[in-house]
Design a protein around this motif. Structure first.
Motif, PDB file in Angstrom:
ATOM      1  N   GLY A 345      22.069 -24.579  96.044  1.00 51.05           N
ATOM      2  CA  GLY A 345      22.884 -23.313  96.651  1.00 51.05           C
ATOM      3  C   GLY A 345      22.634 -23.101  98.009  1.00 51.05           C
ATOM      4  N   ILE A 346      23.555 -22.400  98.572  1.00 49.74           N
ATOM      5  CA  ILE A 346      23.304 -22.287 100.167  1.00 49.74           C
ATOM      6  C   ILE A 346      22.001 -21.205 100.310  1.00 49.74           C
ATOM      7  N   THR A 347      21.428 -20.668  99.457  1.00 50.81           N
ATOM      8  CA  THR A 347      20.253 -20.005  99.724  1.00 50.81           C
ATOM      9  C   THR A 347      19.067 -20.949  99.591  1.00 50.81           C
ATOM     10  N   GLY A 348      19.197 -22.255  99.469  1.00 49.46           N
ATOM     11  CA  GLY A 348      17.991 -23.398  99.576  1.00 49.46           C
ATOM     12  C   GLY A 348      17.757 -23.711  97.901  1.00 49.46           C
ATOM     13  N   THR A 349      18.232 -23.359  97.152  1.00 51.21           N
ATOM     14  CA  THR A 349      18.025 -23.573  95.748  1.00 51.21           C
ATOM     15  C   THR A 349      18.398 -25.194  95.500  1.00 51.21           C
ATOM     16  N   LEU A 350      17.803 -25.826  94.409  1.00 53.19           N
ATOM     17  CA  LEU A 350      18.122 -27.254  94.188  1.00 53.19           C
ATOM     18  C   LEU A 350      17.867 -27.552  92.700  1.00 53.19           C
ATOM     19  N   PHE A 351      18.415 -28.444  92.230  1.00 52.23           N
ATOM     20  CA  PHE A 351      18.047 -28.826  91.024  1.00 52.23           C
ATOM     21  C   PHE A 351      18.800 -30.284  90.824  1.00 52.23           C
ATOM     22  N   TRP A 352      18.113 -31.340  90.054  1.00 56.09           N
ATOM     23  CA  TRP A 352      18.622 -32.506  89.587  1.00 56.09           C
ATOM     24  C   TRP A 352      18.279 -32.785  88.289  1.00 56.09           C
ATOM     25  N   VAL A 353      18.831 -33.576  87.428  1.00 55.20           N
ATOM     26  CA  VAL A 353      18.655 -34.205  86.216  1.00 55.20           C
ATOM     27  C   VAL A 353      18.780 -35.558  86.448  1.00 55.20           C
ATOM     28  N   ASP A 354      17.687 -36.505  85.960  1.00 52.86           N
ATOM     29  CA  ASP A 354      17.810 -37.981  86.189  1.00 52.86           C
ATOM     30  C   ASP A 354      17.485 -38.492  84.765  1.00 52.86           C
ATOM     31  N   PRO A 355      18.559 -38.913  84.172  1.00 53.28           N
ATOM     32  CA  PRO A 355      18.624 -39.262  82.908  1.00 53.28           C
ATOM     33  C   PRO A 355      17.988 -40.826  82.575  1.00 53.28           C
ATOM     34  N   LYS A 356      17.914 -41.541  83.611  1.00 60.74           N
ATOM     35  CA  LYS A 356      17.134 -42.567  83.518  1.00 60.74           C
ATOM     36  C   LYS A 356      15.605 -42.616  83.343  1.00 60.74           C
ATOM     37  N   GLU A 357      15.089 -41.741  84.246  1.00 56.37           N
ATOM     38  CA  GLU A 357      13.714 -41.325  84.341  1.00 56.37           C
ATOM     39  C   GLU A 357      13.269 -40.034  83.247  1.00 56.37           C
ATOM     40  N   LYS A 358      14.320 -39.516  82.615  1.00 55.05           N
ATOM     41  CA  LYS A 358      14.228 -38.377  81.602  1.00 55.05           C
ATOM     42  C   LYS A 358      13.371 -37.166  82.604  1.00 55.05           C
ATOM     43  N   LEU A 359      13.930 -37.198  83.697  1.00 53.16           N
ATOM     44  CA  LEU A 359      13.414 -36.147  84.620  1.00 53.16           C
ATOM     45  C   LEU A 359      14.308 -34.861  84.972  1.00 53.16           C
ATOM     46  N   VAL A 360      13.741 -33.779  85.010  1.00 54.43           N
ATOM     47  CA  VAL A 360      14.346 -32.695  85.432  1.00 54.43           C
ATOM     48  C   VAL A 360      13.550 -32.106  86.652  1.00 54.43           C
ATOM     49  N   ALA A 361      14.212 -31.515  87.855  1.00 53.74           N
ATOM     50  CA  ALA A 361      13.237 -31.050  88.720  1.00 53.74           C
ATOM     51  C   ALA A 361      14.231 -29.757  89.323  1.00 53.74           C
ATOM     52  N   VAL A 362      13.411 -28.701  89.558  1.00 57.18           N
ATOM     53  CA  VAL A 362      14.033 -27.396  89.876  1.00 57.18           C
ATOM     54  C   VAL A 362      13.049 -26.887  91.048  1.00 57.18           C
ATOM     55  N   LEU A 363      14.045 -26.822  92.285  1.00 56.83           N
ATOM     56  CA  LEU A 363      13.329 -26.092  93.355  1.00 56.83           C
ATOM     57  C   LEU A 363      13.915 -24.645  93.556  1.00 56.83           C
ATOM     58  N   MET A 364      13.208 -23.637  93.491  1.00 56.53           N
ATOM     59  CA  MET A 364      13.475 -22.347  93.678  1.00 56.53           C
ATOM     60  C   MET A 364      12.979 -21.786  95.369  1.00 56.53           C
ATOM     61  N   VAL A 365      13.868 -21.474  96.184  1.00 53.10           N
ATOM     62  CA  VAL A 365      13.372 -21.051  97.351  1.00 53.10           C
ATOM     63  C   VAL A 365      14.499 -20.061  98.022  1.00 53.10           C
ATOM     64  N   GLN A 366      14.270 -19.400  98.948  1.00 55.42           N
ATOM     65  CA  GLN A 366      15.350 -18.574  99.757  1.00 55.42           C
ATOM     66  C   GLN A 366      15.183 -19.000 101.166  1.00 55.42           C
ATOM     67  N   SER A 367      15.638 -20.086 101.651  1.00 53.76           N
ATOM     68  CA  SER A 367      15.481 -20.410 102.991  1.00 53.76           C
ATOM     69  C   SER A 367      16.931 -20.227 103.768  1.00 53.76           C
ATOM     70  N   PRO A 368      16.621 -20.120 105.119  1.00 57.11           N
ATOM     71  CA  PRO A 368      17.874 -20.107 106.187  1.00 57.11           C
ATOM     72  C   PRO A 368      18.753 -21.203 105.938  1.00 57.11           C
ATOM     73  N   GLN A 369      19.939 -20.885 105.916  1.00 63.77           N
ATOM     74  CA  GLN A 369      21.121 -21.932 105.815  1.00 63.77           C
ATOM     75  C   GLN A 369      20.964 -23.281 106.349  1.00 63.77           C
ATOM     76  N   GLY A 370      20.479 -23.168 107.743  1.00 66.86           N
ATOM     77  CA  GLY A 370      20.287 -24.592 108.467  1.00 66.86           C
ATOM     78  C   GLY A 370      19.170 -25.303 108.053  1.00 66.86           C
ATOM     79  N   VAL A 371      18.296 -24.963 107.074  1.00 66.91           N
ATOM     80  CA  VAL A 371      17.227 -25.944 106.819  1.00 66.91           C
ATOM     81  C   VAL A 371      17.421 -26.381 105.389  1.00 66.91           C
ATOM     82  N   ASN A 372      18.440 -26.298 104.903  1.00 65.20           N
ATOM     83  CA  ASN A 372      18.829 -26.483 103.257  1.00 65.20           C
ATOM     84  C   ASN A 372      18.706 -28.291 103.336  1.00 65.20           C
ATOM     85  N   GLY A 373      19.329 -28.846 104.101  1.00 60.55           N
ATOM     86  CA  GLY A 373      19.331 -30.205 104.061  1.00 60.55           C
ATOM     87  C   GLY A 373      17.976 -30.942 104.328  1.00 60.55           C
TER      88      GLY A 373
END
Length: 389
Positions: A345-373
């Protein structure tokens, strides 16, 4: 909860490096705080609340802090639509105009030429509809979007009707253009289901998955848990404490790390969580497959700005129905696996699912748009460096 990270292949010592990276971000004021939740093999590896929920008030971050997830609303809306596809109430290959007649006479570009083919429901899910956002580009069409002030519409129906009066930026199917496609998809859900988008999502997705803190606004009893950015956003976000007039399926939702991890685990499990089935396994397989035709133009400004997260061949990535999809092990500076799927999300949030590794990761943050990447690259790197087996 895993008894020890090592039981599910993570290093405790390396996870401490992961936590320290976010502590450093808080200290150097890149972000006010963060919640990081990692799940592997269905067990929680680590669930960390770091820094501040609100820096100005020195309110500490909590595991159940609530975040504006912005475009991480899109996968939830897409899942809602796919429920209707499975129930034969929505045809994925049908023209959007079959559900929204206002798109029947839509034209393309400032010259208003006829579309070569109709925009389909599938196009909405993979961002090949020809629509744009009006937030990022400066084409004549984008300028029309901005002038129309679509996000201040009185309802989702009104917003979509306004969008349909404006030309498409591209011919349907010819370009991946990040856009209001998922907002339009939300309106399709309303028409096909006969229910408001918020009600349908609560009844069929967030309710069954016990995502109790996920929705289009924050209830009064929970508002004290709302995480705030260090600076006020200039984006057209609604007041979080009020039920909005417009349910933005593309960017209007709030959630917690725990809730979104439940949603992600459901996807990893092939559509089911704790005995509750939301979608069938083959539907999840369809959604997480490469949906972009080889001749689709992918080098649009937003795709390029997303870098490793954009659906460009140079990065070994593409797009499915609602998610970015990794299609190649190489070329991307981020670790991951072929077949992993993600969005942020443009607010900095991120998630991904890696089926090969049976992995879920969720990052919740409210960051300035310019530092998301920067934060997103850091997160992928620091999670995978801690995975040792």
């Amino acid at each position: 909860m895993a008894k020890h990270p090592e039981d599910v292949g993570f290093s405790s010592a390396r996870l401490e490096k992961t936590r320290q990276a976010y502590k450093d971000d808080v200290e150097n004021k890149s972000i006010p705080g963060a919640v990081l939740l990692i799940v592997r093999n269905g067990k929680v590896v680590t669930y960390d609340a770091i820094g501040y929920q609100e820096r100005a008030a020195k309110t500490p971050m909590k595991k159940d802090s609530i975040f504006r997830v912005a475009s991480m609303s899109k996968p939830i809306t897409t899942v809602a639509a796919m429920i209707l596809v499975e129930e034969n109430q929505l045809d994925l290959g049908a023209p959007v105009a079959q559900y929204l007649p206002e798109f029947r006479d839509v034209k393309v570009g400032a010259d208003k030429v006829a579309p070569k083919r109709p925009m389909t429901v599938q196009d909405l899910m993979r961002h090949t509809s020809g629509l744009t956002y009006g937030l990022f580009g400066n084409s004549p069409v984008d300028q029309q979007y901005r002038k129309a002030d679509i996000f201040n519409s009185k309802s989702l129906a009104e917003m979509v009707k306004t969008v349909a009066t404006m030309p498409l930026l591209h011919q349907p199917g010819e370009a991946w253009e990040y856009s209001v496609s998922t907002d339009v998809l939300g309106r399709v859900v309303e028409v096909a289901s006969g229910k408001d988008l918020d009600a349908f999502i609560e009844e069929r997705v967030t309710g069954p998955l016990k995502m109790n803190d996920t929705g289009f606004w924050v209830k009064p009893a929970a508002i004290s848990r709302l995480a705030l950015a260090d600076q006020k956003s200039s984006l057209p976000f609604a007041d979080p404490s009020q039920k909005p007039a417009l349910f933005s399926g593309g960017g209007g939702m709030f959630s917690t790390a725990g809730d979104y991890a439940r949603f992600s685990q459901m996807l990893l499990n092939g559509g089911e969580l704790e005995g509750v089935r939301i979608l069938g396994p083959k539907t999840i397989a369809l959604m997480t497959s490469d949906q972009l035709p080889a001749n689709t133009e992918r080098h649009t400004p937003v795709a390029m700005a997303l870098g490793p997260f954009g659906p460009t061949p140079e990065m070994g990535t593409s797009f499915g129905l609602g998610f970015a999809i990794r299609v190649d092990a190489g070329r991307n500076p981020e670790p991951g696996s072929v077949g992993d799927f993600s969005w942020g999300g443009i607010t900095g949030t991120l998630f991904w699912v890696d089926p090969k590794e049976k992995l879920v990761a969720v990052l919740m943050v409210q960051s300035p748009q310019g530092v998301n990447g920067v934060i997103w690259r850091q997160t992928r790197t620091m999670v995978y460096q801690a995975l040792v087996n």
